[in-house]
Enzyme design. Structure first.
Site: not given
Ligand SMILES: NC(=O)c1ccc[n+]([C@@H]2O[C@H](COP(=O)([O-])OP(=O)(O)OC[C@H]3O[C@@H](n4cnc5c(N)ncnc54)[C@H](OP(=O)(O)O)[C@@H]3O)[C@@H](O)[C@H]2O)c1
Length: 282
Positions: A64, A209-210
């Site tokens: 990242y 998760p969203l």
């Protein structure tokens, strides 16, 4: 109908107790997990707020940024409070922003040294194989993780985006403490892996998760959300936490208000009838 009582914590590897509402650090970098964040100060504020809100499980990866997310986490949170658990990952290289898997053990060892240095720790709490490298025998990849675990450089081993066969194969070579697969209210492709991890006390950490903010299956989520005065994002997270006791969610956000809303979602009690309604066909 009675509210379902949920455990709010899970012990990763049977010992690292984390609040099941964690934080995903993909958005501590630039877009697509590449480069610097647009507003570093606001990201530092969000990370500091995780501490205030007792969000003690932070998920990141050396890829990242690359590297930037681990650096910014240390900048914001080091010295860590003794309840903070940081999970990072190894496996991806990021030439020009692309994602290239390279689990050559020699390269992974260099990557691990870099993560330890950037996170300013002597041992990584949870070290996750970001992807299985199809060009290298799985036994070698897990063998490397088992070796550095023995050396004390990592505490627990996790996998990401694995099927049941790969997970069971990996478990022959090392103790697997967590699995991080894409999973959400509207995307239940990995139900079989989730059920297996629940039965074997392995943490299941759904990524997206969203659904990266889109929240699939909104219609039903909104009905429950409006019943209690929450948002569909909050109900999507609450559903995950009710779906299985070993789920630890890591919603990503660069927004303080969203972080606070997500923490509230960690305490929403959904009733059995709410869950039945949400679980019926989308
Ligand atoms: N293992 C893997 O291969 C893999 C792959 C991808 C991601 N991950 C991990 O999984 C974590 C979660 O994935 P993600 O962050 O990409 O996606 P996500 O958590 O599904 O969604 C994040 C998006 O939702 C928005 N959001 C967050 N909370 C919200 C709320 N309460 N209301 C409205 N919008 C909200 C965020 O925007 P704002 O910033 O505006 O809040 C952001 O755009 C990552 O941070 C990373 O740690 C792992």
């Amino acid at each position: 109908m009675e509210a379902i009582v949920e455990n709010n914590t899970f012990k990763i590897g049977g010992e690292l107790e984390v609040n099941r509402l964690g934080y995903g650090a993909l958005h501590t970098t630039g877009r697509g997990g590449y480069g610097n964040p647009e507003n570093k100060e606001s990201i530092i504020n969000v990370l500091n707020k995780t501490n205030d809100l007792c969000v003690n499980f932070i998920d990141t990866a050396d890829s990242y940024g690359p590297y930037i997310s681990e650096e910014i986490i240390a900048e914001a949170l080091y010295p860590y409070n003794n309840k903070t658990v940081i999970a990072t990952k190894v496996g991806y290289e990021r030439p020009n922003g692309s994602w290239i898997i390279n689990n050559d053990p020699k390269r992974m060892r260099k990557a691990l040294e870099g993560s330890l240095k950037r996170l300013k720790v002597e041992q990584i709490d949870l070290y996750q194989l970001h992807r299985i490298d199809p060009l290298i025998p799985l036994s070698e990849q897990i063998g490397f993780l088992a070796e550095v675990q023995k050396e004390g450089l990592i505490k627990h081993i996790g996998l990401s985006e694995v099927n049941l066969i790969q997970l069971q194969e990996a478990m022959k070579h090392a103790k697997i403490a967590s699995v991080q697969n894409q999973y959400s209210y509207g995307n239940r492709k990995w139900d079989d892996v989730l059920d297996y991890t629940t039965d074997n006390d392995i943490a299941f950490i759904p990524w997206y998760p969203l659904d990266a903010g889109s929240v699939y299956g909104k219609q039903k989520l909104e009905i429950i959300a409006s019943k209690y005065g929450f948002s569909s994002h909050q109900i999507a997270l609450a559903w995950l936490l009710h779906r299985a006791k070993n789920i630890v969610v890591i919603p990503g956000t660069s927004n303080l208000k969203h972080l606070e809303e997500n923490v509230v979602a960690g305490h929403i009690p959904l009733s059995t009838s709410d869950m039945d309604y949400l679980n019926s066909a989308l």
